[in-house]
Structure formats: structure tokens, C-alpha cells
Write a protein that holds these residues in place. Structure first.
Motif, PDB file in Angstrom:
ATOM      1  N   ALA A 198       0.833  -1.204   0.000  1.00  0.00           N
ATOM      2  CA  ALA A 198       0.000   0.000   0.000  1.00  0.00           C
ATOM      3  C   ALA A 198       0.865   1.251   0.000  1.00  0.00           C
ATOM      4  O   ALA A 198       1.957   1.282   0.574  1.00  0.00           O
ATOM      5  N   TYR A 199       0.366   2.283  -0.653  1.00  0.00           N
ATOM      6  CA  TYR A 199       1.065   3.571  -0.692  1.00  0.00           C
ATOM      7  C   TYR A 199       0.030   4.653  -0.945  1.00  0.00           C
ATOM      8  O   TYR A 199      -0.824   4.507  -1.830  1.00  0.00           O
ATOM      9  N   ARG A 200       0.092   5.731  -0.181  1.00  0.00           N
ATOM     10  CA  ARG A 200      -0.828   6.849  -0.408  1.00  0.00           C
ATOM     11  C   ARG A 200      -0.035   8.137  -0.604  1.00  0.00           C
ATOM     12  O   ARG A 200       0.803   8.486   0.236  1.00  0.00           O
ATOM     13  N   PRO A 201      -0.261   8.859  -1.699  1.00  0.00           N
ATOM     14  CA  PRO A 201       0.441  10.129  -1.919  1.00  0.00           C
ATOM     15  C   PRO A 201       0.161  11.138  -0.815  1.00  0.00           C
ATOM     16  O   PRO A 201      -0.872  11.072  -0.134  1.00  0.00           O
ATOM     17  N   GLU A 202       1.074  12.078  -0.679  1.00  0.00           N
ATOM     18  CA  GLU A 202       0.917  13.108   0.351  1.00  0.00           C
ATOM     19  C   GLU A 202      -0.220  14.063   0.013  1.00  0.00           C
ATOM     20  O   GLU A 202      -0.933  14.522   0.905  1.00  0.00           O
ATOM     21  N   LYS A 203      -0.365  14.408  -1.270  1.00  0.00           N
ATOM     22  CA  LYS A 203      -1.339  15.422  -1.661  1.00  0.00           C
ATOM     23  C   LYS A 203      -2.106  14.988  -2.906  1.00  0.00           C
ATOM     24  O   LYS A 203      -1.532  14.394  -3.822  1.00  0.00           O
ATOM     25  N   LEU A 204      -3.392  15.314  -2.927  1.00  0.00           N
ATOM     26  CA  LEU A 204      -4.220  15.208  -4.122  1.00  0.00           C
ATOM     27  C   LEU A 204      -4.785  16.587  -4.389  1.00  0.00           C
ATOM     28  O   LEU A 204      -5.512  17.143  -3.552  1.00  0.00           O
ATOM     29  N   LEU A 205      -4.413  17.162  -5.523  1.00  0.00           N
ATOM     30  CA  LEU A 205      -4.891  18.486  -5.907  1.00  0.00           C
ATOM     31  C   LEU A 205      -5.631  18.396  -7.233  1.00  0.00           C
ATOM     32  O   LEU A 205      -5.286  17.584  -8.092  1.00  0.00           O
ATOM     33  N   TYR A 206      -6.629  19.257  -7.391  1.00  0.00           N
ATOM     34  CA  TYR A 206      -7.459  19.264  -8.592  1.00  0.00           C
ATOM     35  C   TYR A 206      -7.147  20.494  -9.441  1.00  0.00           C
ATOM     36  O   TYR A 206      -7.131  21.620  -8.935  1.00  0.00           O
ATOM     37  N   TYR A 207      -6.898  20.264 -10.725  1.00  0.00           N
ATOM     38  CA  TYR A 207      -6.602  21.358 -11.650  1.00  0.00           C
ATOM     39  C   TYR A 207      -7.832  21.644 -12.514  1.00  0.00           C
ATOM     40  O   TYR A 207      -8.765  20.843 -12.590  1.00  0.00           O
ATOM     41  N   PHE A 208      -7.816  22.802 -13.175  1.00  0.00           N
ATOM     42  CA  PHE A 208      -8.960  23.235 -13.963  1.00  0.00           C
ATOM     43  C   PHE A 208      -8.730  23.003 -15.454  1.00  0.00           C
ATOM     44  O   PHE A 208      -7.645  23.260 -15.973  1.00  0.00           O
ATOM     45  N   ILE A 209      -9.784  22.554 -16.123  1.00  0.00           N
ATOM     46  CA  ILE A 209      -9.760  22.449 -17.583  1.00  0.00           C
ATOM     47  C   ILE A 209     -10.742  23.477 -18.158  1.00  0.00           C
ATOM     48  O   ILE A 209     -10.346  24.476 -18.736  1.00  0.00           O
ATOM     49  N   ASN A 210     -12.021  23.239 -17.979  1.00  0.00           N
ATOM     50  CA  ASN A 210     -13.029  24.158 -18.511  1.00  0.00           C
ATOM     51  C   ASN A 210     -13.724  24.987 -17.444  1.00  0.00           C
ATOM     52  O   ASN A 210     -14.374  25.975 -17.765  1.00  0.00           O
ATOM     53  N   THR A 211     -13.602  24.584 -16.195  1.00  0.00           N
ATOM     54  CA  THR A 211     -14.264  25.277 -15.104  1.00  0.00           C
ATOM     55  C   THR A 211     -13.295  26.232 -14.419  1.00  0.00           C
ATOM     56  O   THR A 211     -12.104  25.937 -14.329  1.00  0.00           O
ATOM     57  N   THR A 212     -13.808  27.352 -13.970  1.00  0.00           N
ATOM     58  CA  THR A 212     -12.992  28.283 -13.193  1.00  0.00           C
ATOM     59  C   THR A 212     -13.743  28.640 -11.921  1.00  0.00           C
ATOM     60  O   THR A 212     -14.805  29.264 -11.979  1.00  0.00           O
ATOM     61  N   VAL A 213     -13.210  28.219 -10.793  1.00  0.00           N
ATOM     62  CA  VAL A 213     -13.710  28.645  -9.492  1.00  0.00           C
ATOM     63  C   VAL A 213     -12.512  29.178  -8.718  1.00  0.00           C
ATOM     64  O   VAL A 213     -11.369  29.063  -9.158  1.00  0.00           O
ATOM     65  N   THR A 214     -12.762  29.768  -7.581  1.00  0.00           N
ATOM     66  CA  THR A 214     -11.665  30.329  -6.804  1.00  0.00           C
ATOM     67  C   THR A 214     -10.798  29.208  -6.241  1.00  0.00           C
ATOM     68  O   THR A 214     -11.295  28.355  -5.493  1.00  0.00           O
ATOM     69  N   PRO A 215      -9.524  29.166  -6.594  1.00  0.00           N
ATOM     70  CA  PRO A 215      -8.639  28.106  -6.090  1.00  0.00           C
ATOM     71  C   PRO A 215      -8.248  28.372  -4.645  1.00  0.00           C
ATOM     72  O   PRO A 215      -8.290  29.518  -4.179  1.00  0.00           O
ATOM     73  N   ASN A 216      -7.866  27.324  -3.927  1.00  0.00           N
ATOM     74  CA  ASN A 216      -7.285  27.530  -2.593  1.00  0.00           C
ATOM     75  C   ASN A 216      -5.802  27.204  -2.563  1.00  0.00           C
ATOM     76  O   ASN A 216      -5.170  27.278  -1.512  1.00  0.00           O
ATOM     77  N   VAL A 217      -5.245  26.857  -3.724  1.00  0.00           N
ATOM     78  CA  VAL A 217      -3.800  26.685  -3.895  1.00  0.00           C
ATOM     79  C   VAL A 217      -3.446  27.289  -5.249  1.00  0.00           C
ATOM     80  O   VAL A 217      -4.137  27.038  -6.240  1.00  0.00           O
ATOM     81  N   VAL A 218      -2.407  28.106  -5.311  1.00  0.00           N
ATOM     82  CA  VAL A 218      -1.957  28.659  -6.584  1.00  0.00           C
ATOM     83  C   VAL A 218      -0.451  28.486  -6.707  1.00  0.00           C
ATOM     84  O   VAL A 218       0.267  28.450  -5.708  1.00  0.00           O
ATOM     85  N   VAL A 219      -0.006  28.372  -7.968  1.00  0.00           N
ATOM     86  CA  VAL A 219       1.420  28.272  -8.268  1.00  0.00           C
ATOM     87  C   VAL A 219       1.773  29.410  -9.219  1.00  0.00           C
ATOM     88  O   VAL A 219       1.138  29.566 -10.275  1.00  0.00           O
ATOM     89  N   ASP A 220       2.748  30.206  -8.863  1.00  0.00           N
ATOM     90  CA  ASP A 220       3.213  31.307  -9.698  1.00  0.00           C
ATOM     91  C   ASP A 220       3.951  30.733 -10.913  1.00  0.00           C
ATOM     92  O   ASP A 220       5.027  30.153 -10.772  1.00  0.00           O
ATOM     93  N   ILE A 221       3.353  30.871 -12.094  1.00  0.00           N
ATOM     94  CA  ILE A 221       3.980  30.338 -13.312  1.00  0.00           C
ATOM     95  C   ILE A 221       4.464  31.452 -14.233  1.00  0.00           C
ATOM     96  O   ILE A 221       4.703  31.214 -15.420  1.00  0.00           O
ATOM     97  N   THR A 222       4.617  32.662 -13.681  1.00  0.00           N
ATOM     98  CA  THR A 222       5.009  33.801 -14.516  1.00  0.00           C
ATOM     99  C   THR A 222       6.266  33.510 -15.326  1.00  0.00           C
ATOM    100  O   THR A 222       6.344  33.819 -16.523  1.00  0.00           O
ATOM    101  N   SER A 223       7.258  32.891 -14.699  1.00  0.00           N
ATOM    102  CA  SER A 223       8.540  32.662 -15.367  1.00  0.00           C
ATOM    103  C   SER A 223       8.455  31.643 -16.492  1.00  0.00           C
ATOM    104  O   SER A 223       9.338  31.600 -17.360  1.00  0.00           O
ATOM    105  N   VAL A 224       7.400  30.815 -16.511  1.00  0.00           N
ATOM    106  CA  VAL A 224       7.296  29.765 -17.531  1.00  0.00           C
ATOM    107  C   VAL A 224       6.002  29.870 -18.322  1.00  0.00           C
ATOM    108  O   VAL A 224       5.653  28.957 -19.071  1.00  0.00           O
ATOM    109  N   TYR A 225       5.306  31.010 -18.187  1.00  0.00           N
ATOM    110  CA  TYR A 225       4.006  31.112 -18.846  1.00  0.00           C
ATOM    111  C   TYR A 225       4.117  30.928 -20.360  1.00  0.00           C
ATOM    112  O   TYR A 225       3.343  30.178 -20.970  1.00  0.00           O
TER     113      TYR A 225
END
Length: 231
Positions: free
Chosen positions: A141-168
Motif C-alpha cells: 500500500a502507498y498513499r500520496p501526500e497530496k491530491l490536488l485538482y486542476y482546472f480544464i473548462n471550469t474556473t472557481v476560486t482556487p485555494n492553492v496557486v502556483v506562480d507560473i510567470t517565469s514559464v508562462y
């Protein structure tokens, strides 16, 4: 199989890239190992062919900095019919490559396959940590530390963000690898993807960035409280 730090899962080649390519680019630049799992070959897509989509996915992999991509070849628009198989195989993969973080599509989306994958991954992440869960392979058995959900077509207010300015700009180059989906070519069918979709991605990333005090950001949702050991 080699271990990975991040496993990002989608229904079709390009799903993960739409929601998380910037985050994955930052990870590979840090030397982290990244895997992408596509559950289907997107064989029912209105434009392009399976062969071309695989070529585009390979180009996206190179643009992301060299990642490992898996594909289960499950039926496009038929994931609910093979849900238990999809969960079991995802459990096996998680147990084999032991990702620290798993990314899945946000659970509300206009495309039913994206919602199906969200449910499949949630169950797989949970079940992978159950010692007696009978997946296809005999793995601990193994369980990851984190499960995060990303957006494809839906946009709601996230509670985690990653600054991607340098790689946009690099993220947009990754998305442009999927020309069959995002460009209007002779003989193509008009779809939401080739009708200003990349511009909508830019707007979303700028909006998340503005909300976070940076230029561009990718947003994620954690369904459970995000634990920090300090502020």
C-alpha cells in the motif's frame, strides 16, 4: 518503473497540459520527476486522429522538459463503464511509481470524461493506501501526500496557486503542440477548443495571478485542509 514526484492524470492527451503545464515545467526545471497518465487515446475527438494526437503528446513531453507518459487506452466517453478497472489500474500505477503529489481534473466540468476521471482518481488515491485493497498487482500500500485538482473548462476560486510567470510562455508553447485541437485547419470541425480557447486559458491564468499578486498563476483546489508547519 521509476518513482516520480508528481503524477498528473487526465482523460485525454492535453487535459493535464491545459490545467497544469506551468506547474509541471517548474517541477522539471527543479529536477523533479514528472509523470502524466492519460486514461484514453481521445479516439472520439472531433478533430485529429489518435496517431496525430500521440505525436502531439510526444512533442508536449519534450517541451515540458522530458517526462514519463502513460496511457491506459480505456474507451473515450466510456470511462464509467470501466470505472472499476480504471481505479484498479490507477492504484497499481500509484503503488509502482509512488508519487508524492497527484493531480486530477476538478470534479465539475462541462466534459463528463473529466468529471469521471476526477472521481476515479479520488477513489484510486484513497484505495492505494489500503493494505488489503486487491489491485491487479501484489504491491504494498502507498498513499500520496497530496491530491490536488486542476482546472480544464471550469474556473472557481482556487485555494492553492502556483506562480507560473517565469514559464508562462513555455506553457503556451506546450499547448500549441496540440495543433489539431487548438488551431483551425482545413477540414476541421469548429469546437470550443479551436474558438479562442487558448485566450481563455491566458485570461484564467492572469486572473489567478492578479488575485495572488503575481502576473500568471495556475490554480488548484485541495479538497482537504492544506497543512503548513509555519506561516
Amino acid at each position: 518503473m521509476d518513482r516520480v514526484d508528481i503524477l498528473a492524470i487526465g482523460a485525454h492527451p492535453d487535459d493535464v497540459e491545459i490545467g497544469a503545464a506551468g506547474t509541471l515545467l517548474l517541477a522539471t526545471k527543479r529536477g523533479e520527476r514528472v509523470g502524466i497518465l492519460d486514461l484514453t487515446y481521445a479516439e472520439l475527438s472531433s478533430n485529429g486522429t489518435v496517431e496525430r494526437r500521440q505525436q502531439e503528446a510526444a512533442a508536449a513531453d519534450r517541451a515540458l522538459g522530458g517526462i514519463t507518459r502513460y496511457n491506459f487506452g480505456l474507451p473515450d466517453r466510456g470511462l464509467e463503464a470501466v470505472k472499476e478497472e480504471a481505479i484498479s489500474r490507477t492504484v497499481d500505477l500509484i503503488r509502482q511509481i509512488k508519487p508524492r503529489v497527484v493531480l486530477a481534473p476538478y470534479w465539475q466540468d462541462r466534459h463528463p470524461d473529466h468529471e469521471s476521471v476526477s472521481r476515479i482518481v479520488r477513489e484510486a488515491v484513497f484505495s492505494a493506501g489500503i493494505r488489503k485493497y486487491p489491485a491487479g498487482l501484489s504491491l504494498p500500500a502507498y498513499r500520496p501526500e497530496k491530491l490536488l485538482y486542476y482546472f480544464i473548462n471550469t474556473t472557481v476560486t482556487p485555494n492553492v496557486v502556483v506562480d507560473i510567470t517565469s514559464v508562462y510562455k513555455e506553457k503556451m508553447d506546450v499547448l500549441r503542440c496540440y495543433r489539431s485541437q487548438f488551431e483551425r485547419e482545413e477540414g476541421t470541425v469548429a469546437t470550443p477548443l479551436n474558438n479562442g480557447y487558448l485566450e481563455s486559458v491566458e485570461y484564467r491564468e492572469r486572473l489567478f495571478g492578479q488575485q495572488s499578486g503575481v502576473m500568471y498563476a495556475e490554480g488548484f483546489v485541495s479538497a482537504t485542509p492544506y497543512v503548513l508547519d509555519r506561516l
